[in-house]
Each structure stands twice: as structure tokens, then as C-alpha cells.
Write an enzyme that holds these catalytic residues in place. Structure first.
Site, PDB file in Angstrom:
ATOM      1  N   ASP A 108       9.659   3.340  -1.287  1.00 46.02           N
ATOM      2  CA  ASP A 108       9.170   4.623  -1.790  1.00 46.02           C
ATOM      3  C   ASP A 108       9.546   5.655  -0.738  1.00 46.02           C
ATOM      4  O   ASP A 108       8.973   5.688   0.351  1.00 46.02           O
ATOM      5  CB  ASP A 108       7.641   4.550  -1.986  1.00 46.02           C
ATOM      6  CG  ASP A 108       7.038   5.910  -2.359  1.00 46.02           C
ATOM      7  OD1 ASP A 108       7.792   6.890  -2.526  1.00 46.02           O
ATOM      8  OD2 ASP A 108       5.794   5.979  -2.481  1.00 46.02           O
ATOM      9  N   LYS A 123      12.933  15.579   1.398  1.00 45.59           N
ATOM     10  CA  LYS A 123      13.142  15.181   0.005  1.00 45.59           C
ATOM     11  C   LYS A 123      13.283  16.396  -0.916  1.00 45.59           C
ATOM     12  O   LYS A 123      13.962  16.340  -1.937  1.00 45.59           O
ATOM     13  CB  LYS A 123      11.963  14.325  -0.447  1.00 45.59           C
ATOM     14  CG  LYS A 123      12.115  13.693  -1.826  1.00 45.59           C
ATOM     15  CD  LYS A 123      10.981  12.725  -2.072  1.00 45.59           C
ATOM     16  CE  LYS A 123      10.978  12.137  -3.464  1.00 45.59           C
ATOM     17  NZ  LYS A 123       9.863  11.182  -3.631  1.00 45.59           N
ATOM     18  N   GLU A 148       9.606   6.780 -10.032  1.00 52.53           N
ATOM     19  CA  GLU A 148       8.316   6.472  -9.391  1.00 52.53           C
ATOM     20  C   GLU A 148       7.243   6.058 -10.403  1.00 52.53           C
ATOM     21  O   GLU A 148       6.552   5.059 -10.186  1.00 52.53           O
ATOM     22  CB  GLU A 148       7.860   7.666  -8.543  1.00 52.53           C
ATOM     23  CG  GLU A 148       8.706   7.806  -7.279  1.00 52.53           C
ATOM     24  CD  GLU A 148       8.583   9.168  -6.604  1.00 52.53           C
ATOM     25  OE1 GLU A 148       7.688   9.944  -6.975  1.00 52.53           O
ATOM     26  OE2 GLU A 148       9.401   9.446  -5.705  1.00 52.53           O
ATOM     27  N   ASP A 157       0.547  11.711 -10.507  1.00 53.72           N
ATOM     28  CA  ASP A 157       0.951  11.509  -9.111  1.00 53.72           C
ATOM     29  C   ASP A 157       0.703  12.768  -8.289  1.00 53.72           C
ATOM     30  O   ASP A 157       1.424  13.759  -8.414  1.00 53.72           O
ATOM     31  CB  ASP A 157       2.437  11.106  -9.071  1.00 53.72           C
ATOM     32  CG  ASP A 157       2.921  10.783  -7.656  1.00 53.72           C
ATOM     33  OD1 ASP A 157       2.215  11.112  -6.676  1.00 53.72           O
ATOM     34  OD2 ASP A 157       4.017  10.201  -7.528  1.00 53.72           O
TER      35      ASP A 157
HETATM   36  P1  ADP Z   1       4.073  11.702  -1.001  1.00 54.98           P
HETATM   37  O1  ADP Z   1       4.253  10.831  -2.197  1.00 54.98           O
HETATM   38  O2  ADP Z   1       4.206  13.162  -1.314  1.00 54.98           O
HETATM   39  O3  ADP Z   1       4.929  11.294   0.143  1.00 54.98           O
HETATM   40  P2  ADP Z   1       1.497  10.421  -0.453  1.00 54.98           P
HETATM   41  O4  ADP Z   1       1.316   9.742  -1.735  1.00 54.98           O
HETATM   42  O5  ADP Z   1       1.716   9.572   0.744  1.00 54.98           O
HETATM   43  O6  ADP Z   1       2.555  11.583  -0.509  1.00 54.98           O
HETATM   44  O7  ADP Z   1       0.182  11.312  -0.240  1.00 54.98           O
HETATM   45  C1  ADP Z   1      -0.068  11.984   0.954  1.00 54.98           C
HETATM   46  C2  ADP Z   1      -1.280  12.839   0.776  1.00 54.98           C
HETATM   47  O8  ADP Z   1      -2.414  12.007   0.469  1.00 54.98           O
HETATM   48  C3  ADP Z   1      -1.638  13.632   2.010  1.00 54.98           C
HETATM   49  O9  ADP Z   1      -1.911  14.970   1.663  1.00 54.98           O
HETATM   50  C4  ADP Z   1      -2.887  12.926   2.492  1.00 54.98           C
HETATM   51  O10 ADP Z   1      -3.746  13.817   3.190  1.00 54.98           O
HETATM   52  C5  ADP Z   1      -3.510  12.502   1.173  1.00 54.98           C
HETATM   53  N1  ADP Z   1      -4.540  11.473   1.356  1.00 54.98           N
HETATM   54  C6  ADP Z   1      -4.406  10.286   1.968  1.00 54.98           C
HETATM   55  N2  ADP Z   1      -5.597   9.643   1.979  1.00 54.98           N
HETATM   56  C7  ADP Z   1      -6.490  10.445   1.342  1.00 54.98           C
HETATM   57  C8  ADP Z   1      -7.893  10.353   1.036  1.00 54.98           C
HETATM   58  N3  ADP Z   1      -8.611   9.291   1.406  1.00 54.98           N
HETATM   59  N4  ADP Z   1      -8.469  11.365   0.360  1.00 54.98           N
HETATM   60  C9  ADP Z   1      -7.739  12.439  -0.001  1.00 54.98           C
HETATM   61  N5  ADP Z   1      -6.448  12.598   0.270  1.00 54.98           N
HETATM   62  C10 ADP Z   1      -5.814  11.611   0.943  1.00 54.98           C
HETATM   63 MG    MG Z   2       4.832   9.733  -3.660  1.00 55.98          MG
END
Ligand code: ADP
Ligand code: MG
Length: 618
Positions: free
Chosen positions: A23, A86, A186, A210
Site C-alpha cells: 500500500d 503520491k 485500493e 477511505d
Molecule cells: P494514507 O492512506 O493517506 O497514507 P492512512 O490510512 O495511513 O493514510 O491514515 C493516516 C491518518 O490516520 C493520519 O491522519 C492519522 O493521524 C490518522 N489516524 C491514525 N490513527 C488514528 C486514530 N486512532 N484516530 C484517528 N485518526 C487516526
Molecule cells: Mg490509504
């Protein structure tokens, strides 16, 4: 309906080698694999953590760091620290012009039509190179954790990515030394992680919501026979967890009466407060009040306040869900499952609102920031041939056709046709009383089917016995948007029907496709020669057959000398067939034709004249 499955073993994949699922996220990236217990598992190399922040830092000496370590430089060295790359992948400057100042690093291009680059020091990097560095880090972590080389991967992209963005992702993989077997959407990967779509029999309509760090998208998918079709996507590429952090940050600024202008000057304090805000946000997954200090600033907030602060943003995502449903032409009631993806869906308010909107409990058992990588690992496992499930996500770039007489390829859907597409042609029998017709479906660019890839073969049975050339057999190819080819054969006079479904992109790698295309160019000249010879030979054989039948049936109308003379011409034609000289064969065909034409006219029989013209399969 007969179904033909394509042999998985035709891919050059070796069973033993691990194929990882990646991912490649805007905020975080990670890699997963199928463990020896046959379960998908994320890789946590030496306790460094599962999520690798998608951040790359370049130091003065040319040293490169990726992930958490690089993330620290966002405060101290923002010009040389690349995040959210990205967003730039496969993009031209014109695409991103409106939000170029959101990047703390330099995004440039003098030519607005071409792809953007990033300037670090006095070097230029393409987003492909930068993404390649993140992928390389993931590859190395996987190799280190699994203690084996990792060279093959499935990489996920958002469903709304266009061809250029998908190609850029592939190229990034190549730069990282990865053979990218598939680019998978995704939402498709997330569904797979929940086992949705693994059952070939089931038909389902699902919504995948998502919410990541900086982007939001919702996709409506239709899953049928293990095929995922994206019905619609909607979202906002500038809405995500970062907004929630910012809301908390601004709340603290207000609560503490901080001077916004002064704070803007103090980048380190700003960043520290931002990180604290993210910490507070995450803490609401298990507690309802957050109370900490940064220096002498009180960072206090409770969950209710937090929910009020982000309510408008969350409602914005729900509006996008409404639009996605509308575009898909569906109502909420028609959605069978809702899958939650992205770290920000851990936010309780988000879960509540989404469940409320879709009027059903959502799938949130799997870690939402791991679910895509886990699904990618499952897809990788399927490609490796370790599962019987057939899944298809791409359409091949090769022509599709059937075998005609002499082993020639008769193309019905040429390569590069837009899908979905439909094409057909009419064929007939070559022998009197023929009641079966073998239909062999091939893929490839060569003139001889033996050089192409066989996809399926079936018999159209039960054709009523008729003179050669009389049956009319329609062969129709229907290639749907998911790359499924349906081949249908119908004998029109009797309405005898037979159908077969195949998946042309299944079990073939991009490299094999490329090789096939290359070969078709290399052998083009030889192929044309061969095709002409075979066509001449086929025509000659048909002519011999027709003429012999003609003599048999109509000898009463012919004189003895006419019969023996005809037989001489037939023999001459027969002799020429083995000569390998197409001009000679065609000459003998013409001579026989010319000699017998007056007799044929005399005893003209529609069926026979049909046979002389008809194109036959066998
Ligand atoms: P991406 O797919 O854009 O790379 P992710 O799916 O890894 O992103 O999501 C990252 C986001 O998830 C960040 O903004 C992070 O702060 C948030 N996040 C992670 N854990 C939590 C949580 N427990 N509660 C709320 N938000 C969270
Ligand atoms: Mg993602």
C-alpha cells in the site's frame, strides 16, 4: 454454459517465491505478505513499526532517509523533506498548479504539459524516483524481515487513478527493483482483506469509505464472479486526518490566546503542537479527554469538543457518499456491505456517521491503515497461483481471435480495442454433413495460432447435417469492462448455441505480453509469407473437395472426357498443394476453376456455389 479456466501455471511465477502486497499511501506506506499459515500479515521489520511514513529526506551529503526518521526533518529541514509525493505521481504541472504552494519543497516544471519534478538542493527528482525510494525502503524491510529476496509485488492505487498515474506507480516499482505484477485498486484490496469477492458465486454491491491522512475517497464496487467493477468514485483529495489535527491545533491556539502571527514564525513550536494535536486525536480511540502540556501551553480537549470541531468535515464526506451512490444509480438500500479504510476511520464520529448513512454496521474489524496492504497480499497470493479463486483486474493488450483452417489466426477483436467491445464474424462448415465445429480461441499477434496463446476450445455440437457451406455459424466475442471474454457460437439455421467465458489477462504477466508483441514485429515478414501460403493451400484443398463432390454428384450431366479432364486438373492442384509455392497453388486453383465453370453453370447448385465462397473453420 461451459466454463474454461485458464491454467495458472502458464504464468512464469514460481510457487515458492513470496510476492508482497504494497500500500503506497499519501501519508503512510506499508508492505504485507501471506505467512506460512496462509494468512495475510503486515511486515514489522525489527520493531521499526508497520507504517512507514511516506516521507523522504535528503541531507547535504547526499544521504537519503525514508519513513519516521525522515518525518522528523519536516520541522527542521522542510525544503529537503518530501512528503505527499503520491499527489504528484503521474501529474503534470498544469494538474497541480492550484495547490503547488501547499508543498514546502519546490515543485517545478518549465513545460506545463510534462510531468512535474521536485527540486532538492541542485538536483531534480521525479515523483517516480521519490516513490521509488519509498518502495525500495519497503522492499528492503520485507527482505530483512522475511530473510529472502523480494522481487515481485502487487501495488495498490486509488480507484480514481488514471492511466498515467498507474503507469507512474509501476515505473516507481521498477526503479525500486520490483517486478510489479499488478496495480490493484485500493478499495478492491480492502474488500479482499474482508474476504468479500473471494466467493466466485456471490454478487455484491459494496461501498468502500477511505479516509486517510490528507485524502478522502469513497468507491462503489460491484462484485460478480470474483470480478470487481468500480461503479463510481467520489471524494476530496484535500480532506483527511490532517484537517482533524489542524482543527485541534486551532482550538488550542484560541484557548491559550496564542498570537497566530508569532506562532507562524516559530515553526518548531507549530510543528510540535500539530503532532500533539494528532496524538490527542488518536487518544480519543480509547479515552474521552486529553490533557497535556507543550512547554507552558496547555493542550486540553475532550472528545465531544473534538467531534464538534470536525463535524462539518465529516458531513462533507457523507455528501460525497450521496454523490457516489447517485453516480452509481443506486440507493443506500442496495449497498450490501460497507468497508472502512484509512487511519482516520478510527475516529468514532466517522464510524457513527457512516453507519448511520448506510443504515448498516460497517466492516471495521481489520486495522484500517493495514487493510489495503493485507488485501494486496491476498491478491499477490492469487497471482502466485496459490488460490483457486480467479480474479481479474486488467485487460490484456493482445488481439483475440479464433483458429481457422490451416491453423491461421483470425482476429476478431484487435489489440488496443476499447473495452467493453463486441465483434463477430460468420463462418461455415467445410465438409458435407459436418455436425460439430471446433472453436479454438486464441490471444496474440502472430498469424499462426500455434505461436499465440490458447485461451479456450469448445465444440459447437448438434449442427444439423447440411452440405458444406450451408450452415451459418455466427461467432461473437464480447469483451466486458472487466476483461472477461464471452465467446458465443450460434448456428443460425438451427439456432444451436454454445458459449464459453475466458479471462484473457489471467495468468499472463506484462513481460509476456510485451514479448508477444515484440515477437509479432520480429516475425511479421515470415508470418505474412506463411499466412499467404496457408491461405492458398486452404483454398486449394477446398477447391479439391468441392470439385470432387461436384463430380460425384453430377457425373450424370458430364461427358466422360469432361470427367477425366476435370480429374487431371484436380490432380494437378493436389500435387501443387505440397509444393510450398503459393503462386503455383493459386494458378492451379484458377485453372481448375476456369475449366469447370461451364459445367458448374450447367448444373448450378446453390449449395455448392456457397461452399466455394464460404470461409470455413474446419
Ligand atoms: P494514507 O492512506 O493517506 O497514507 P492512512 O490510512 O495511513 O493514510 O491514515 C493516516 C491518518 O490516520 C493520519 O491522519 C492519522 O493521524 C490518522 N489516524 C491514525 N490513527 C488514528 C486514530 N486512532 N484516530 C484517528 N485518526 C487516526
Ligand atoms: Mg490509504
Amino acid at each position: 454454459m461451459a466454463k474454461v479456466s485458464i491454467n495458472l501455471a502458464t504464468g512464469s511465477l514460481q510457487k515458492e517465491e513470496i510476492i508482497v502486497g504494497i500500500d503506497l499511501g499519501t501519508t503512510n506506506s506499508l508492505v504485507a505478505f501471506i505467512n506460512p499459515d496462509k494468512n495475510p500479515q503486515v511486515i514489522n521489520d525489527a520493531g521499526k513499526g508497520v507504517l512507514v511514513p511516506s516521507v523522504v529526506h535528503f541531507d547535504q551529503t547526499g544521504g537519503i532517509t525514508v519513513g519516521n526518521e525522515a518525518k522528523n526533518y519536516l520541522i527542521t529541514d522542510p525544503q529537503n523533506t518530501i512528503f505527499s509525493v503520491k499527489r504528484l505521481l503521474g501529474r503534470s504541472y498544469a494538474d497541480i498548479e492550484n495547490y503547488k504552494n501547499l508543498f514546502s519543497y519546490k515543485v517545478i516544471d518549465d513545460n506545463t504539459e510534462s510531468l512535474v519534478k521536485v527540486k532538492v538542493g541542485d538536483r531534480f527528482y521525479t515523483p517516480i524516483e521519490l516513490s521509488g525510494l519509498i518502495l525500495k525502503e519497503l522492499k528492503e524491510r520485507a527482505e530483512h524481515a522475511l530473510k529472502t529476496p523480494v522481487t515481485r509485488a502487487v501495488i495498490t492505487v486509488p480507484a480514481y487513478f488514471n492511466d498515467s498515474q498507474r503507469q507512474a506507480t509501476r515505473d516507481a516499482g521498477k526503479l525500486a527493483g520490483l517486478d510489479v505484477l499488478r496495480i490493484v485498486n485500493e478499495p478492491t484490496a480492502a474488500s479482499l482483506a474482508y474476504g468479500i469477492g473471494l466467493n466466485q458465486e456471490e454478487t455484491k454491491t459494496i461501498a468502500v469509505y477511505d479516509l486517510g491522512g490528507g485524502t478522502f475517497d469513497v468507491s462503489i464496487l460491484q462484485i460478480q464472479n470474483g470480478i470487481f467493477e468500480v461503479l463510481s468514485t467520489n471524494g476530496d483529495t484535500f480532506l483527511g486526518g490532517d484537517d482533524f489535527d489542524r482543527a485541534i491545533f486551532e482550538y488550542w491556539v484560541q484557548q491559550n490566546n496564542l498570537n497566530a502571527a508569532e506562532l507562524a514564525e516559530n515553526r518548531e513550536l507549530t510543528q510540535e503542537l500539530r503532532l500533539k494535536a494528532e496524538e490527542a486525536k488518536k487518544s480519543f480511540s480509547h479515552q474521552s479527554i486529553f490533557n497535556e502540556k507543550v512547554g507552558d501551553i496547555w493542550c486540553t480537549i475532550d472528545r465531544d469538543t473534538f467531534e464538534q470541531l470536525i463535524l462539518a468535515k465529516v458531513e462533507q464526506t457523507i455528501n460525497a457518499c450521496t454523490n457516489a451512490l447517485k453516480d452509481a444509480g443506486l440507493t443506500v438500500e442496495q449497498i450490501d456491505e460497507v468497508v472502512m479504510v484509512g487511519g482516520s476511520t478510527r475516529t468514532a464520529l466517522v464510524k457513527r456517521k457512516v453507519a448511520e448513512f448506510f443504515k448498516r454496521p460497517v466492516h471495521d474489524d481489520i486495522n484500517p491503515d493495514e487493510v489495503v496492504a493485507l488485501g494486496a497480499a491476498i491478491q499477490a497470493d492469487i497471482l502466485a497461483g496459490n488460490r483457486k479463486d480467479i480474479l481479474l483486474l486488467d485487460v490484456t493488450a493482445l488481439s483475440l481471435g479464433i483458429e481457422t483452417m490451416g491453423g491461421l489466426m483470425d482476429v476478431i477483436i484487435p489489440r488496443n480495442s476499447k473495452v467493453p467491445t463486441k465483434a463477430g464474424r460468420q463462418y461455415t462448415t467445410s465438409v458435407d454433413g459436418q455436425v460439430n465445429m471446433k472453436i479454438s480461441v486464441y490471444q496474440g499477434e502472430r498469424d499462426l495460432v500455434k505461436e499465440n496463446r490458447k485461451l479456450a476450445e469448445f465444440d459447437l455440437k448438434g449442427i444439423p447435417a447440411m452440405p458444406a457451406g450451408l450452415p451459418k455459424v455466427d461467432i461473437n466475442f464480447l469483451l466486458n469492462a472487466d476483461g472477461i471474454l464471452k465467446v458465443q457460437a450460434i448456428e443460425l439455421r438451427s439456432n444451436t448455441k454454445q458459449e464459453v467465458e475466458v479471462k484473457p489477462a489471467y495468468g499472463i504477466t506484462d513481460e509476456q505480453v510485451e514479448q508477444m508483441l515484440m515477437d509479432s514485429i520480429t516475425y511479421a515478414q515470415d508470418d505474412v509469407q506463411q499466412r499467404m501460403l496457408i491461405e492458398a493451400r486452404t483454398e486449394g484443398e477446398q477447391m479439391v473437395y468441392t470439385a470432387e463432390r461436384f463430380l460425384e454428384k453430377n457425373n450424370a450431366y458430364l461427358s466422360i472426357p469432361e470427367i477425366t479432364e476435370t480429374q487431371k486438373y484436380i490432380q494437378a492442384l493436389k500435387d501443387s498443394l505440397t509444393s510450398g509455392d503459393k503462386d503455383l497453388i493459386l494458378k492451379k486453383v484458377d485453372e481448375l476453376n476456369d475449366y469447370t465453370r461451364p459445367f458448374a453453370e450447367r448444373v448450378m447448385d446453390m449449395a455448392i456455389s456457397q461452399a466455394m465462397k464460404g470461409k470455413s473453420i474446419e
